[in-house]
Design a protein around this motif. Structure first.
Motif, PDB file in Angstrom:
ATOM      1  N   TRP A  56       0.829  -1.206   0.000  1.00  0.00           N
ATOM      2  CA  TRP A  56       0.000   0.000   0.000  1.00  0.00           C
ATOM      3  C   TRP A  56       0.864   1.256   0.000  1.00  0.00           C
ATOM      4  CZ3 TRP A  56       0.109   3.604   3.986  1.00  0.00           C
ATOM      5  CH2 TRP A  56      -0.817   4.642   3.881  1.00  0.00           C
ATOM      6  N   ASN A  60       1.039   4.469  -2.672  1.00  0.00           N
ATOM      7  CA  ASN A  60       0.271   5.620  -2.211  1.00  0.00           C
ATOM      8  C   ASN A  60       1.118   6.621  -1.425  1.00  0.00           C
ATOM      9  OD1 ASN A  60      -2.745   4.911  -2.805  1.00  0.00           O
ATOM     10  ND2 ASN A  60      -1.841   3.044  -1.967  1.00  0.00           N
ATOM     11  N   SER A  63      -0.664   9.574   0.180  1.00  0.00           N
ATOM     12  CA  SER A  63      -1.487   9.409   1.378  1.00  0.00           C
ATOM     13  C   SER A  63      -0.738   9.758   2.652  1.00  0.00           C
ATOM     14  CB  SER A  63      -1.979   7.957   1.473  1.00  0.00           C
ATOM     15  OG  SER A  63      -2.769   7.626   0.359  1.00  0.00           O
ATOM     16  N   ALA A 335      -8.456   8.402  -7.568  1.00  0.00           N
ATOM     17  CA  ALA A 335      -7.413   8.211  -6.556  1.00  0.00           C
ATOM     18  C   ALA A 335      -7.860   7.219  -5.494  1.00  0.00           C
ATOM     19  CB  ALA A 335      -7.053   9.548  -5.912  1.00  0.00           C
ATOM     20  N   GLU A 336      -9.112   7.296  -5.099  1.00  0.00           N
ATOM     21  CA  GLU A 336      -9.625   6.353  -4.102  1.00  0.00           C
ATOM     22  C   GLU A 336      -9.657   4.939  -4.654  1.00  0.00           C
ATOM     23  OE1 GLU A 336     -12.701   9.091  -1.482  1.00  0.00           O
ATOM     24  OE2 GLU A 336     -13.293   8.448  -3.490  1.00  0.00           O
ATOM     25  N   GLU A 339      -6.087   3.630  -4.630  1.00  0.00           N
ATOM     26  CA  GLU A 339      -5.617   3.303  -3.284  1.00  0.00           C
ATOM     27  C   GLU A 339      -6.227   2.001  -2.796  1.00  0.00           C
ATOM     28  OE1 GLU A 339      -5.276   5.052   1.250  1.00  0.00           O
ATOM     29  OE2 GLU A 339      -6.110   6.308  -0.334  1.00  0.00           O
ATOM     30  N   SER A 342      -4.649  -0.945  -4.331  1.00  0.00           N
ATOM     31  CA  SER A 342      -3.256  -1.164  -3.948  1.00  0.00           C
ATOM     32  C   SER A 342      -3.134  -2.096  -2.751  1.00  0.00           C
ATOM     33  CB  SER A 342      -2.585   0.174  -3.640  1.00  0.00           C
ATOM     34  OG  SER A 342      -3.066   0.725  -2.416  1.00  0.00           O
TER      35      SER A 342
END
Length: 624
Positions: A56, A60, A63, A335-336, A339, A342
């Motif tokens: 993750w 990301n 984030s 983007a969500e 994520e 991922s």
């Protein structure tokens, strides 16, 4: 019901679970010493946790600020793990230790040693004090019970994978002991099937531990038992329409997340294609069908408002071509989506499904919800049983109650679930009949044995009809809802009880005001056919906001109409866009609805629409 647990009374001071020696831990992995074990568990290429923080973090980096801010807030926090002032239920949830996850993710993102040091401090305090934790639920240990053991196991597996090498030898060994002891406890606890989210969640994590630590001597036994229980739950704990046994969207999602974890483990480590099971697919259908067009599911039973987009995105990972990904794409940003994906390993090749999930008016006949869907509107009617649970039921004391939303905004709403089961209003508001949109005979309480029978469900081009009855009160209650989706649309609710005198309840998002022959709240008019006594009240409830995808607590406002007879007919219409207030009257056995330029006639089996000015029949429909 009396709060008692059916979990088995383990001897939790058993050295095999709680007090594992260094020598026993090494033996559990087939090595001679702890040094050998640490070396073995540090080898590159070992299995990683299913939801891998390292994968993750690599995908990301953007984030970072939000996650790091959460982790930084923990760095100077002081915690008392024995604090019973947290509340009877919150104490259990606190010991799930999920609040430590930001430290693990922030470390994966930054490598900053402060996060590993902070985790070690908290973990050490927890480990050293866990024998002294006392809860207030009779017979239910705070530490050694299904949800606690499973939730901590997932946290510990991620922590060991991300910064295990940087922990002191003592705390590293205790972390592995906590994982092994929890797995042993879960293996013994779940030697036979039990309904409910506790066991399903627990055995999914048992399967996870077995796959992440295949070197453990007991791992094959853990894996076999967990897999058998998971199959039991798919077979016996989900209804044919895909809904979970407890009928709560929130607990359904909790169980589905556990199944997702098990499905990935099966593919990655066991050669087990759980995704091919039609029952697994159906659990996603259930969410897709109950979701409002803007992407939320009502807080039915003990549930928060559920936003299922990410779960449906995972459903598309397992079942491409069913439309789950299209729904998720409409509710999530790119983007969500990136994520969420991922967290998952690359998907193996899968053949696209031959059909997509259908979202329309539907009777979920086995999980026992009716969905009446129109252009921009959704009505969900509960006609289900009171479902038992290991501790306390998550079913509410209401039958044939309904919620209505239009364009993603609740019109007729209910109390839902409290912020905590310790909330003082849990029993007399959130679970109580008075917090729901239904009827209640004077001085009558709804029995847990209500035996709802559906008499009619018809979905036609112009309208839907749902009719059912139950014997949960000392007298029979019949309810019929006619939802006219043809514009101008409305809901016509008829209730008949086996006695004179009852209260008809509905809740809106604004205080009720008198409006023509009826009453008005935000977006909704309520017009009864008969005079009624009127009372008003208010109470807390989560209110979904499609723009923020949050459901913060606000106030809902109750309108309580008291009828003297044994029948009520009540018209519900949108509050905007009407030239004159609608009216509802009777002509013999026919209900007459005057709305806009139309006059509709409704009987037990027919609906007819006339031009209100000329009397010309425009259209009609009939049902049996």
């Amino acid at each position: 019901m009396t709060p008692t647990s059916v979990e088995k009374p383990h001897h939790v001071d058993d050295a095999r679970m709680r007090h594992i020696s260094d020598a026993d831990l090494a033996e559990a992995f087939g090595v001679a010493t702890l040094a050998d074990l640490r070396a073995q568990l540090s080898l590159p290429g070992r299995p990683r946790p299913v939801w891998d923080p390292a994968r993750w973090a690599a995908a990301n980096p953007a984030s970072g600020p939000a996650v790091v801010a959460e982790a930084d807030a923990l760095l100077d926090r002081q915690v008392d793990f024995l604090d019973r002032g947290m509340g009877r239920s919150r104490l259990y949830g606190f010991h799930y230790l999920g609040w430590l996850n930001p430290l693990i993710q922030a470390d994966a993102l930054t490598g900053d040693p402060r996060y590993a040091e902070c985790f070690e401090r908290f973990f050490g305090q927890w480990y050293d004090s866990r024998d002294d934790v006392v809860g207030d639920w009779p017979g239910l240990d705070v530490i050694w019970y299904s949800l606690g053991v499973a939730s901590r196991g997932a946290v510990f597996a991620k922590a060991l994978a991300v910064f295990g090498d940087r922990l002191s030898q003592t705390r590293w060994a205790q972390l592995v002991k906590a994982i092994v002891g929890g797995a042993r406890w879960a293996y013994e606890e779940h030697d036979s099937f039990r309904h409910g989210n506790w066991q399903l969640f627990s055995v999914a994590e048992l399967l996870h531990v077995a796959s992440v630590f295949p070197e453990a001597v007991e791992a094959p036994a853990w894996s076999a038992r967990a897999r058998q229980r998971l199959l039991d739950h798919l077979d016996r704990d989900f209804y044919a329409d895909g809904g979970h046994h407890e009928r709560s969207p929130g607990y359904h999602t909790m169980c589905l997340e556990a199944l997702h974890r098990a499905a990935v483990i099966g593919e990655q480590h066991l050669g087990w294609d759980l995704a091919a099971d039609e029952r697994f697919r159906a659990t996603h259908d259930w969410l897709a069908k109950l979701a409002d067009d803007v992407g939320w599911i009502p807080h039915l039973q003990d549930s928060g408002v559920v936003w299922p987009a990410k779960l449906l995105l995972r459903g598309d990972y397992f079942h491409p071509g069913l439309g789950y990904g299209d729904l998720a794409a409409g509710w999530l940003t790119p983007a969500e989506i990136a994520e969420e994906l991922s967290w998952l390993p690359p998907a193996p090749p899968r053949a696209p499904a031959a059909h997509a999930v259908v979202r329309g008016s539907e009777l979920l006949a086995t999980s026992r919800y009716a969905i009446l869907r129109g252009a921009g509107t959704q009505t969900v009617v509960n006609f289900g049983p009171h479902v038992g649970h290991e501790l306390e039921s998550h079913s509410h004391h209401a039958a044939l109650d309904f919620v209505i939303a239009a364009d993603g905004v609740p019109l007729a709403w209910e109390a839902g679930c409290p912020p905590s089961y310790d909330d003082p209003g849990y029993y007399d508001w959130y679970q109580a009949t008075r917090g729901h949109n239904t009827v209640q005979p004077h001085n009558a309480q709804l029995s847990t044995e209500r035996a709802v029978v559906v008499d009619t469900f018809a979905t036609l081009p112009q309208l839907d009809v749902f009719a059912a009855h139950h014997d949960g009160y000392p007298v029979r209650h019949d309810r019929r809802i006619v939802f006219v989706r043809a514009e101008p649309h409305y809901w016509l609710v008829t209730d008949v009880l086996g006695q004179n005198g009852f209260v008809w309840r509905i809740h809106g998002l604004a205080p009720w005001t008198d409006h023509g022959p009826g009453y008005r709240t935000a977006g909704l008019l309520v017009v009864p056919a008969d005079p009624a006594g009127v009372e008003r009240s208010d109470g807390p409830a989560r209110i979904p906001d499609a723009a923020t995808r949050q459901a913060d607590y606000g106030t809902i406002h109750g309108l309580h109409l008291t009828f003297d007879g044994d029948r009520s007919d009540v018209l519900l219409t949108p509050a905007a866009g009407q030239q004159a207030p609608p009216t509802l009257s009777r002509r013999g056995r026919t209900l007459v609805v005057r709305v806009g330029d139309y006059e509709d006639h409704v009987t037990a089996t027919h609906w007819k629409r006339f031009d209100a000015h000329t009397g010309t029949l425009i259209e009609d429909a009939a049902w049996s």
